[in-house]
Design a protein around this motif. Structure first.
Motif, short mmCIF file in Angstrom:
data_model
loop_
_atom_site.label_atom_id
_atom_site.label_comp_id
_atom_site.label_asym_id
_atom_site.label_seq_id
_atom_site.Cartn_x
_atom_site.Cartn_y
_atom_site.Cartn_z
N SER A 183 0.82 -1.22 0.00
CA SER A 183 0.00 0.00 0.00
C SER A 183 0.85 1.26 0.00
CB SER A 183 -0.93 0.00 1.22
OG SER A 183 -0.20 0.16 2.43
N GLN A 184 2.11 1.15 0.46
CA GLN A 184 3.01 2.29 0.52
C GLN A 184 3.97 2.34 -0.68
OE1 GLN A 184 4.97 2.83 4.36
NE2 GLN A 184 3.31 1.76 5.40
N GLY A 185 3.80 1.39 -1.59
CA GLY A 185 4.67 1.36 -2.76
C GLY A 185 6.05 0.82 -2.47
N ILE A 186 6.21 0.19 -1.31
CA ILE A 186 7.52 -0.35 -0.91
C ILE A 186 7.62 -1.84 -1.22
CG2 ILE A 186 8.97 -0.89 1.09
CD1 ILE A 186 7.96 1.71 2.36
N GLY A 187 6.56 -2.58 -0.93
CA GLY A 187 6.58 -4.02 -1.10
C GLY A 187 6.04 -4.47 -2.44
N VAL A 188 6.10 -5.78 -2.64
CA VAL A 188 5.65 -6.42 -3.88
C VAL A 188 4.44 -7.30 -3.60
CG1 VAL A 188 6.28 -8.02 -5.72
CG2 VAL A 188 7.98 -6.41 -4.83
N ASP A 189 3.43 -7.19 -4.43
CA ASP A 189 2.25 -8.05 -4.33
C ASP A 189 2.60 -9.38 -5.01
OD1 ASP A 189 -0.13 -9.38 -4.33
OD2 ASP A 189 -1.27 -7.80 -5.33
N VAL A 190 3.08 -10.35 -4.21
CA VAL A 190 3.55 -11.61 -4.78
C VAL A 190 2.42 -12.41 -5.41
CG1 VAL A 190 5.59 -11.80 -3.31
CG2 VAL A 190 3.39 -12.68 -2.49
N SER A 191 1.19 -12.18 -4.95
CA SER A 191 0.06 -12.93 -5.51
C SER A 191 -0.17 -12.57 -6.98
CB SER A 191 -1.21 -12.67 -4.71
OG SER A 191 -1.60 -11.30 -4.80
N ALA A 192 0.35 -11.41 -7.39
CA ALA A 192 0.12 -10.92 -8.75
C ALA A 192 0.90 -11.69 -9.80
CB ALA A 192 0.45 -9.44 -8.84
N PHE A 193 2.01 -12.32 -9.41
CA PHE A 193 2.78 -13.06 -10.42
C PHE A 193 2.75 -14.58 -10.19
CE2 PHE A 193 6.07 -11.30 -7.47
CZ PHE A 193 6.59 -12.49 -6.96
N LYS A 194 1.73 -15.03 -9.51
CA LYS A 194 1.57 -16.47 -9.30
C LYS A 194 1.40 -17.21 -10.61
CE LYS A 194 -1.24 -19.83 -6.73
NZ LYS A 194 -2.36 -19.99 -5.75
#
Length: 250
Positions: A183-194
């Motif tokens: 949400s802060q643009g720091i982390g990666v949404d890992v579920s998006a590249f499953k």
């Protein structure tokens, strides 16, 4: 101190630490000298990445925190690595299958993390991509050699893949810290590249004449600090010197 950021970093760094420790156990035991050296170098790559992450965590924690206290003085439930990386070195097929399944995830993660708004994480990711790209090539080549090799090597690597597959879904599980950092643009949404992960992995398995396992139920818990029985033994070796001789330095 941003506790969510620290927990997010643990979720990445602890994977590298524990897998590096597992590979380190095999130093001198590879099937060939070249493969033995390659495996040891991969372990060193992972531990080098771990140091960069932990140095950043120590800075965030402040006080007397150091990369050593972060690495060696946490309790088992404070480690946030996935269950996959702590699985034992049963045989060479299991070692390569575990490496392969993690490497493809790791590379996809770093390719996204290099664009993090956190300059420290972005820099670590950018530096690590070249190393992990090699890891992917190395483990993928071995999957093909074993899968499309002899009847015995094919059977062993398929057996290893079938067993370790149950730990792959956890790679894409989002924790509260993950969500906060995304949400802060720091982390990666890992579920998006499953889906991209499964496509890449399945392509290599197909070339190796192996079947992609199909499961309905997966083992999870590592990201929440709930580990397998193997984790305690890993930490016994990893933390022995620091706990036996407190505050020792090299």
């Amino acid at each position: 101190m941003n506790e969510s950021l620290i927990q997010y970093i643990f979720g990445i760094a602890d994977n590298a630490l524990i897998l590096g420790q597992r590979l380190g156990e095999l130093c001198g035991h590879g099937p060939t000298l070249e493969t033995d050296i390659a495996g040891t170098n991969i372990a060193l790559d992972l531990l080098g990445q771990t140091r960069s992450y932990y140095q950043y965590v120590a800075k965030l924690q402040g006080g007397e925190a150091t990369e050593d206290t972060v690495a060696f003085l946490r309790l088992e439930r404070e480690y946030k690595n996935v269950l996959l990386v702590e699985q034992p070195n049963i045989d060479f097929a299991y070692v390569m299958a575990r490496q392969f399944l993690f490497d493809h995830f790791h590379l996809l993660l770093l390719e996204q993390l290099q664009f993090s708004k956190d300059e420290n994480l972005a820099a670590i990711a950018q530096k690590s991509i070249k190393e992990v790209s090699y890891h992917v090539r190395f483990s993928s080549d071995w999957i093909k050699r074993l899968g499309d090799g002899t009847d015995e090597s094919h059977q062993r690597i398929q057996e290893a893949m079938d067993y370790l597959w149950q730990f792959t879904d956890e790679l894409f599980q989002m924790t509260e810290a993950d969500a906060a950092m995304v949400s802060q643009g720091i982390g990666v949404d890992v579920s998006a590249f499953k889906s991209a992960y499964h496509k890449n992995v399945s392509q290599v398995l197909s070339e190796a004449t192996l079947k992609t396992p199909v499961l309905e139920f997966f083992q999870k818990g590592g990201k929440m600090g709930r580990h397998s029985e193997h984790m305690g033994y890993i930490l016994t070796d990893l933390q022995y010197m620091q706990r036996t001789f407190p505050n020792m330095t090299w």
